[in-house]
Design an enzyme around this catalytic site. Structure first.
Site, PDB file in Angstrom:
ATOM      1  N   TYR A 168      -7.039  -9.860   3.997  1.00  0.00           N
ATOM      2  CA  TYR A 168      -8.014  -8.799   3.723  1.00  0.00           C
ATOM      3  C   TYR A 168      -8.682  -9.000   2.362  1.00  0.00           C
ATOM      4  O   TYR A 168      -9.888  -8.795   2.207  1.00  0.00           O
ATOM      5  CB  TYR A 168      -7.321  -7.429   3.781  1.00  0.00           C
ATOM      6  CG  TYR A 168      -8.221  -6.272   3.409  1.00  0.00           C
ATOM      7  CD1 TYR A 168      -9.293  -5.907   4.216  1.00  0.00           C
ATOM      8  CD2 TYR A 168      -7.994  -5.545   2.245  1.00  0.00           C
ATOM      9  CE1 TYR A 168     -10.119  -4.850   3.867  1.00  0.00           C
ATOM     10  CE2 TYR A 168      -8.815  -4.490   1.884  1.00  0.00           C
ATOM     11  CZ  TYR A 168      -9.883  -4.143   2.702  1.00  0.00           C
ATOM     12  OH  TYR A 168     -10.695  -3.096   2.345  1.00  0.00           O
ATOM     13  N   LYS A 169      -7.884  -9.419   1.383  1.00  0.00           N
ATOM     14  CA  LYS A 169      -8.438  -9.609   0.037  1.00  0.00           C
ATOM     15  C   LYS A 169      -8.996 -11.017  -0.156  1.00  0.00           C
ATOM     16  O   LYS A 169      -9.383 -11.378  -1.272  1.00  0.00           O
ATOM     17  CB  LYS A 169      -7.353  -9.314  -1.011  1.00  0.00           C
ATOM     18  CG  LYS A 169      -6.915  -7.844  -1.048  1.00  0.00           C
ATOM     19  CD  LYS A 169      -5.747  -7.648  -2.006  1.00  0.00           C
ATOM     20  CE  LYS A 169      -5.144  -6.254  -1.954  1.00  0.00           C
ATOM     21  NZ  LYS A 169      -5.906  -5.246  -2.694  1.00  0.00           N
TER      22      LYS A 169
ATOM     23  N   ASN B 292      -6.349   0.528  -7.742  1.00  0.00           N
ATOM     24  CA  ASN B 292      -6.464  -0.416  -6.644  1.00  0.00           C
ATOM     25  C   ASN B 292      -6.818  -1.767  -7.280  1.00  0.00           C
ATOM     26  O   ASN B 292      -7.249  -1.822  -8.425  1.00  0.00           O
ATOM     27  CB  ASN B 292      -7.572   0.048  -5.694  1.00  0.00           C
ATOM     28  CG  ASN B 292      -7.657  -0.817  -4.465  1.00  0.00           C
ATOM     29  OD1 ASN B 292      -6.648  -1.129  -3.839  1.00  0.00           O
ATOM     30  ND2 ASN B 292      -8.863  -1.247  -4.110  1.00  0.00           N
TER      31      ASN B 292
ATOM     32  N   TYR C  17       0.846  -1.198   0.000  1.00  0.00           N
ATOM     33  CA  TYR C  17       0.000   0.000   0.000  1.00  0.00           C
ATOM     34  C   TYR C  17       0.878   1.245   0.000  1.00  0.00           C
ATOM     35  O   TYR C  17       1.913   1.284   0.662  1.00  0.00           O
ATOM     36  CB  TYR C  17      -0.873   0.039   1.257  1.00  0.00           C
ATOM     37  CG  TYR C  17      -2.008  -0.959   1.278  1.00  0.00           C
ATOM     38  CD1 TYR C  17      -2.690  -1.326   0.121  1.00  0.00           C
ATOM     39  CD2 TYR C  17      -2.423  -1.520   2.483  1.00  0.00           C
ATOM     40  CE1 TYR C  17      -3.743  -2.230   0.170  1.00  0.00           C
ATOM     41  CE2 TYR C  17      -3.479  -2.419   2.539  1.00  0.00           C
ATOM     42  CZ  TYR C  17      -4.128  -2.774   1.372  1.00  0.00           C
ATOM     43  OH  TYR C  17      -5.169  -3.656   1.421  1.00  0.00           O
TER      44      TYR C  17
ATOM     45  N   HIS D 158     -12.437   3.571   5.986  1.00  0.00           N
ATOM     46  CA  HIS D 158     -11.219   2.802   5.715  1.00  0.00           C
ATOM     47  C   HIS D 158     -10.829   1.916   6.900  1.00  0.00           C
ATOM     48  O   HIS D 158      -9.773   1.256   6.855  1.00  0.00           O
ATOM     49  CB  HIS D 158     -10.053   3.739   5.372  1.00  0.00           C
ATOM     50  CG  HIS D 158     -10.074   4.241   3.954  1.00  0.00           C
ATOM     51  ND1 HIS D 158     -10.154   5.569   3.620  1.00  0.00           N
ATOM     52  CD2 HIS D 158     -10.040   3.557   2.779  1.00  0.00           C
ATOM     53  CE1 HIS D 158     -10.164   5.693   2.306  1.00  0.00           C
ATOM     54  NE2 HIS D 158     -10.103   4.491   1.770  1.00  0.00           N
TER      55      HIS D 158
ATOM     56  N   ARG E  98      -5.963   6.924  -9.020  1.00  0.00           N
ATOM     57  CA  ARG E  98      -5.103   5.876  -8.471  1.00  0.00           C
ATOM     58  C   ARG E  98      -5.676   4.532  -8.892  1.00  0.00           C
ATOM     59  O   ARG E  98      -6.843   4.443  -9.262  1.00  0.00           O
ATOM     60  CB  ARG E  98      -4.984   5.972  -6.946  1.00  0.00           C
ATOM     61  CG  ARG E  98      -6.289   5.755  -6.202  1.00  0.00           C
ATOM     62  CD  ARG E  98      -6.090   5.883  -4.690  1.00  0.00           C
ATOM     63  NE  ARG E  98      -5.260   4.811  -4.154  1.00  0.00           N
ATOM     64  CZ  ARG E  98      -5.724   3.665  -3.649  1.00  0.00           C
ATOM     65  NH1 ARG E  98      -7.018   3.424  -3.628  1.00  0.00           N
ATOM     66  NH2 ARG E  98      -4.912   2.765  -3.168  1.00  0.00           N
TER      67      ARG E  98
ATOM     68  N   GLU F  40      -9.373  -1.542 -10.112  1.00  0.00           N
ATOM     69  CA  GLU F  40     -10.229  -0.359 -10.002  1.00  0.00           C
ATOM     70  C   GLU F  40      -9.421   0.867 -10.401  1.00  0.00           C
ATOM     71  O   GLU F  40      -8.385   1.137  -9.787  1.00  0.00           O
ATOM     72  CB  GLU F  40     -10.689  -0.171  -8.549  1.00  0.00           C
ATOM     73  CG  GLU F  40     -11.603  -1.262  -8.047  1.00  0.00           C
ATOM     74  CD  GLU F  40     -11.984  -1.045  -6.575  1.00  0.00           C
ATOM     75  OE1 GLU F  40     -11.396  -0.158  -5.920  1.00  0.00           O
ATOM     76  OE2 GLU F  40     -12.857  -1.777  -6.096  1.00  0.00           O
TER      77      GLU F  40
HETATM   78  C1  HEM Z   1     -10.282   0.628   0.579  1.00  0.00           C
HETATM   79  C2  HEM Z   1     -13.410   4.242  -0.178  1.00  0.00           C
HETATM   80  C3  HEM Z   1      -9.767   7.213  -1.319  1.00  0.00           C
HETATM   81  C4  HEM Z   1      -6.646   3.742  -0.200  1.00  0.00           C
HETATM   82  C5  HEM Z   1     -11.435   1.371   0.540  1.00  0.00           C
HETATM   83  C6  HEM Z   1     -12.751   0.880   0.859  1.00  0.00           C
HETATM   84  C7  HEM Z   1     -13.618   1.884   0.639  1.00  0.00           C
HETATM   85  C8  HEM Z   1     -12.863   3.021   0.189  1.00  0.00           C
HETATM   86  C9  HEM Z   1     -15.128   1.874   0.838  1.00  0.00           C
HETATM   87  C10 HEM Z   1     -13.108  -0.531   1.363  1.00  0.00           C
HETATM   88  C11 HEM Z   1     -12.912  -0.613   2.857  1.00  0.00           C
HETATM   89  C12 HEM Z   1     -13.509  -1.885   3.456  1.00  0.00           C
HETATM   90  O1  HEM Z   1     -12.841  -2.923   3.410  1.00  0.00           O
HETATM   91  O2  HEM Z   1     -14.657  -1.824   3.929  1.00  0.00           O
HETATM   92  C13 HEM Z   1     -12.684   5.351  -0.570  1.00  0.00           C
HETATM   93  C14 HEM Z   1     -13.262   6.619  -0.940  1.00  0.00           C
HETATM   94  C15 HEM Z   1     -12.238   7.463  -1.241  1.00  0.00           C
HETATM   95  C16 HEM Z   1     -11.016   6.710  -1.071  1.00  0.00           C
HETATM   96  C17 HEM Z   1     -14.750   6.945  -0.961  1.00  0.00           C
HETATM   97  C18 HEM Z   1     -12.281   8.899  -1.692  1.00  0.00           C
HETATM   98  C19 HEM Z   1     -12.777   9.879  -1.039  1.00  0.00           C
HETATM   99  C20 HEM Z   1      -8.614   6.534  -1.095  1.00  0.00           C
HETATM  100  C21 HEM Z   1      -7.308   7.088  -1.336  1.00  0.00           C
HETATM  101  C22 HEM Z   1      -6.416   6.140  -1.028  1.00  0.00           C
HETATM  102  C23 HEM Z   1      -7.172   4.955  -0.587  1.00  0.00           C
HETATM  103  C24 HEM Z   1      -7.005   8.482  -1.865  1.00  0.00           C
HETATM  104  C25 HEM Z   1      -4.932   6.328  -1.147  1.00  0.00           C
HETATM  105  C26 HEM Z   1      -4.015   5.773  -0.532  1.00  0.00           C
HETATM  106  C27 HEM Z   1      -7.362   2.590   0.048  1.00  0.00           C
HETATM  107  C28 HEM Z   1      -6.747   1.296   0.251  1.00  0.00           C
HETATM  108  C29 HEM Z   1      -7.796   0.385   0.462  1.00  0.00           C
HETATM  109  C30 HEM Z   1      -9.020   1.161   0.404  1.00  0.00           C
HETATM  110  C31 HEM Z   1      -5.248   0.971   0.231  1.00  0.00           C
HETATM  111  C32 HEM Z   1      -7.686  -1.124   0.621  1.00  0.00           C
HETATM  112  C33 HEM Z   1      -7.966  -1.723  -0.751  1.00  0.00           C
HETATM  113  C34 HEM Z   1      -7.595  -3.163  -1.003  1.00  0.00           C
HETATM  114  O3  HEM Z   1      -6.571  -3.636  -0.534  1.00  0.00           O
HETATM  115  O4  HEM Z   1      -8.325  -3.811  -1.788  1.00  0.00           O
HETATM  116  N1  HEM Z   1     -11.533   2.686   0.127  1.00  0.00           N
HETATM  117  N2  HEM Z   1     -11.329   5.437  -0.669  1.00  0.00           N
HETATM  118  N3  HEM Z   1      -8.503   5.249  -0.645  1.00  0.00           N
HETATM  119  N4  HEM Z   1      -8.720   2.490   0.138  1.00  0.00           N
HETATM  120 FE1  HEM Z   1     -10.015   3.960  -0.215  1.00  0.00          FE
END
Ligand code: HEM
Length: 343
Positions: A316-317, A225, A37, A193, A223, A265
């Site tokens: 987590y995944k 993901n 990450y 988050h 970005r 994504e």
């Molecule tokens: C995961 C929403 C921006 C990094 C997530 C999750 C949601 C989310 C709903 C899933 C969490 C869960 O497991 O319930 C959002 C929204 C954003 C945003 C609405 C914008 C406002 C960002 C940004 C970063 C980030 C800018 C930059 C570092 C991550 C990471 C995960 C995550 C690393 C875990 C994903 C994975 O491993 O599959 N985000 N996010 N997010 N988000 Fe965001």
């Protein structure tokens, strides 16, 4: 551009697949042989012609079928689309951004005529022809976010900005990787988050939020993901967990290349002009391992990334149950050659 829209399914018989030209434009997310990450945010500036980065909102061969799947999800569960009452201005901001972008970037498919507040929207692939009054929701068949959200690939959430925080106060989310809008609505950036491992401790979310609070109008960022999905299923929501979680048990050494999909994504972040809210677009791309390995550099890199993931990310995944099978399938595609930095 000559897009031919495929007629395919993301459930039941899963007829979804990528044409050869769509394979080549897949946004393979790994820029080195391991993945951690990070605050991987870059300007959302036009990318190479034909790539998913060419325009702010990418339309591809799956458009019509994805919109059909979204309509099915919303018919079964209206709570996949929710907006708190103070988000109406932001909804119109979103509608304006999406309509003007699509009409500009895909004129053969979408047209927008504007005469003051009298707007006329034409969506040819979906057969929609709608005249309405901008900022008057009574002139549309749905609220503005839902009206346009039913016509653009990918999920969308809208974040209100107040008290130096972002609040997920609206969204249309029908193809998510195991998180729920109904659960998250009204939460702030750190709260939604909450379940993500390792990133909080590494300061990723603190730095990302600080950056986003200063996002400027007209300077969107993006970005990538990723996760993995069994079968090309769009709706892997907690609400429907009972329908898809057991798919993981169906992976065998014989079918792993067909069943396991890399799900990427492309996320865009846009400051909205009237509401000062932030639109978050989550555009998903699915590709089976079998199709990924047709590109040698991806076949070489994917097993290296998969082998080097921290256990917290595997958990987590939810990759644990089939990771070894996936690695065994991919092993012949890694010839040990060095890989170059970048995708
Ligand atoms: C995961 C929403 C921006 C990094 C997530 C999750 C949601 C989310 C709903 C899933 C969490 C869960 O497991 O319930 C959002 C929204 C954003 C945003 C609405 C914008 C406002 C960002 C940004 C970063 C980030 C800018 C930059 C570092 C991550 C990471 C995960 C995550 C690393 C875990 C994903 C994975 O491993 O599959 N985000 N996010 N997010 N988000 Fe965001």
């Amino acid at each position: 551009m000559g897009l031919t829209f495929r007629n395919e399914t993301f459930r039941d018989d899963f007829t979804y697949t990528n044409s050869p030209s769509n394979i080549r434009r897949f946004p393979f997310p790994f820029v080195e042989d391991q993945y951690r990450y990070s605050v991987n945010i870059e300007p959302h500036t036009p990318g190479p012609k034909g790539s998913p980065f060419e325009y702010h909102f990418d339309v591809d061969e799956h458009y019509v079928s994805e919109m059909r799947d979204r309509a099915m999800v919303l018919a079964a569960d209206p709570l996949r689309c929710q907006a708190l009452p103070h988000m109406m201005t932001a909804q119109w901001d979103m509608l304006e951004l999406l309509m003007t972008s699509l009409a500009r970037d895909y004129p053969e498919h979408f047209t927008l005529h504007r005469d003051g507040s009298a707007w006329h929207w034409i969506n040819r692939p979906l057969g929609i022809d709608q005249k309405f009054t901008f900022l008057d929701a009574s002139t549309l068949p749905y609220q503005p976010m839902e009206f346009i959200g039913r016509q653009v690939q990918g999920d969308f959430s809208i974040q209100d900005q107040r008290d130096n925080q972002l609040w997920m106060d609206a969204g249309i989310i029908t193809s998510q990787a195991d998180w729920s809008l109904d659960f998250d609505v009204g939460m702030n950036f750190f709260e939604w988050h909450g379940p993500v491992p390792l990133a909080h401790e590494a300061g990723v979310f603190e730095r990302a939020l600080k950056f986003l609070l200063n996002l400027q109008i007209g300077k969107p960022v993006r970005r990538l993901n990723w996760t993995m999905t069994i079968n090309p299923r769009l709706d892997t929501s907690p609400e429907n967990y009972h329908k898809w979680a057991s798919d993981r048990m169906t992976v065998t050494p014989e079918n792993v290349g067909k069943k396991v999909h890399l799900r990427v994504e492309m996320q865009g972040l846009f400051r909205l002009p009237r509401s000062n809210a932030i639109l978050f677009s989550i555009r998903g791309y699915l590709m089976s391992f079998e199709q990924i390995v047709t590109v040698p550099k991806w076949g070489r890199r994917l097993p290296r990334v998969l082998a080097s993931l921290p256990p917290e990310l595997v958990e987590y995944k939810s990759l644990g149950r089939y990771r070894d099978m996936a690695l065994a399938y991919l092993a012949p595609y890694d010839d040990g050659a060095p890989t170059s930095p970048g995708g």
